[in-house]
Motif scaffolding. Structure first.
Motif, PDB file in Angstrom:
ATOM      1  N   GLU A  11       0.855  -1.180   0.000  1.00 39.26           N
ATOM      2  CA  GLU A  11       0.000   0.000   0.000  1.00 39.26           C
ATOM      3  C   GLU A  11       0.894   1.235   0.000  1.00 39.26           C
ATOM      4  O   GLU A  11       2.027   1.191   0.514  1.00 39.26           O
ATOM      5  CB  GLU A  11      -0.899  -0.013   1.239  1.00 39.26           C
ATOM      6  N   GLN A  12       0.387   2.316  -0.548  1.00 40.29           N
ATOM      7  CA  GLN A  12       1.128   3.572  -0.515  1.00 40.29           C
ATOM      8  C   GLN A  12       0.883   4.284   0.808  1.00 40.29           C
ATOM      9  O   GLN A  12      -0.152   4.077   1.469  1.00 40.29           O
ATOM     10  CB  GLN A  12       0.714   4.463  -1.674  1.00 40.29           C
ATOM     11  N   ALA A  13       1.811   5.124   1.181  1.00 39.33           N
ATOM     12  CA  ALA A  13       1.658   5.910   2.399  1.00 39.33           C
ATOM     13  C   ALA A  13       0.359   6.704   2.341  1.00 39.33           C
ATOM     14  O   ALA A  13       0.000   7.263   1.300  1.00 39.33           O
ATOM     15  CB  ALA A  13       2.844   6.852   2.563  1.00 39.33           C
ATOM     16  N   GLY A  65      -5.216   5.974  17.394  1.00 33.96           N
ATOM     17  CA  GLY A  65      -5.813   6.908  16.454  1.00 33.96           C
ATOM     18  C   GLY A  65      -5.651   6.508  15.007  1.00 33.96           C
ATOM     19  O   GLY A  65      -6.418   6.938  14.148  1.00 33.96           O
ATOM     20  N   ARG A  66      -4.667   5.665  14.715  1.00 32.45           N
ATOM     21  CA  ARG A  66      -4.496   5.195  13.333  1.00 32.45           C
ATOM     22  C   ARG A  66      -4.926   3.748  13.163  1.00 32.45           C
ATOM     23  O   ARG A  66      -5.447   3.372  12.122  1.00 32.45           O
ATOM     24  CB  ARG A  66      -3.031   5.323  12.884  1.00 32.45           C
ATOM     25  N   MET A  82      -6.010  -0.554   9.724  1.00 33.34           N
ATOM     26  CA  MET A  82      -4.834   0.319   9.730  1.00 33.34           C
ATOM     27  C   MET A  82      -5.051   1.456   8.751  1.00 33.34           C
ATOM     28  O   MET A  82      -5.204   1.217   7.546  1.00 33.34           O
ATOM     29  CB  MET A  82      -3.583  -0.488   9.353  1.00 33.34           C
ATOM     30  N   ASN A  83      -5.082   2.663   9.253  1.00 33.56           N
ATOM     31  CA  ASN A  83      -5.310   3.849   8.431  1.00 33.56           C
ATOM     32  C   ASN A  83      -4.077   4.748   8.437  1.00 33.56           C
ATOM     33  O   ASN A  83      -3.199   4.621   9.281  1.00 33.56           O
ATOM     34  CB  ASN A  83      -6.514   4.626   8.959  1.00 33.56           C
ATOM     35  N   VAL A 120       4.539  -0.736   3.052  1.00 33.34           N
ATOM     36  CA  VAL A 120       4.038   0.605   2.771  1.00 33.34           C
ATOM     37  C   VAL A 120       5.131   1.398   2.080  1.00 33.34           C
ATOM     38  O   VAL A 120       6.239   1.537   2.604  1.00 33.34           O
ATOM     39  CB  VAL A 120       3.601   1.313   4.068  1.00 33.34           C
ATOM     40  N   SER A 121       4.811   1.910   0.906  1.00 31.46           N
ATOM     41  CA  SER A 121       5.793   2.679   0.139  1.00 31.46           C
ATOM     42  C   SER A 121       5.491   4.163   0.226  1.00 31.46           C
ATOM     43  O   SER A 121       4.331   4.568   0.353  1.00 31.46           O
ATOM     44  CB  SER A 121       5.787   2.216  -1.314  1.00 31.46           C
ATOM     45  N   SER A 122       6.545   4.941   0.147  1.00 38.41           N
ATOM     46  CA  SER A 122       6.379   6.398   0.252  1.00 38.41           C
ATOM     47  C   SER A 122       6.073   7.025  -1.091  1.00 38.41           C
ATOM     48  O   SER A 122       6.166   6.399  -2.130  1.00 38.41           O
ATOM     49  CB  SER A 122       7.652   7.003   0.843  1.00 38.41           C
TER      50      SER A 122
END
Length: 122
Positions: A11-13, A65-66, A82-83, A120-122
């Protein structure tokens, strides 16, 4: 009890993923459940936990919170929503269970799933 985690992926950041952990075996609804994660070269760390009834949840402070843990005892499943994902969330995520204990220490849990990879990619 046997645990099977799924839902990981790339998933992307800023994106979201929902992990699932399905338990097989009797009396799943009486087990406390936890999620942990392990990044390459790092110790396995606590993410979140939930009591057997779902009435109490625990989170590592840095993820409050996330991330949200929940469970559906009718489906023998615990979830980790996970957000706002960040590259530092990249890890293998494990679910864990115990009949009696719950908390942040991985030694509290008697049963472990095989893990699901989150990247997770930036």
């Amino acid at each position: 009890v046997q645990l099977q985690a799924s839902g990981g992926g790339s998933e992307q950041a800023g994106g979201s993923l929902r992990l699932s952990c399905v338990a097989s075996g009797r009396a799943y609804s009486t087990y406390n459940m936890g999620w942990f994660r392990q990044a390459p070269g790092k110790e396995r760390e606590f993410v979140a936990a939930i009591t057997w009834s779902g009435g109490t949840t625990y989170y590592v402070d840095s993820l409050k919170g996330r991330f949200t843990i929940s469970r559906d005892n009718a489906k023998n499943t615990v979830y980790l929503q996970m957000n706002s994902l960040k590259p530092e969330d990249t890890a293998v995520y494990y679910c864990a269970a115990d009949r009696v204990r719950v908390g942040q220490d991985r030694s509290l849990y008697a049963y472990w799933g095989q893990g699901t990879q989150v990247t997770v990619s930036s």
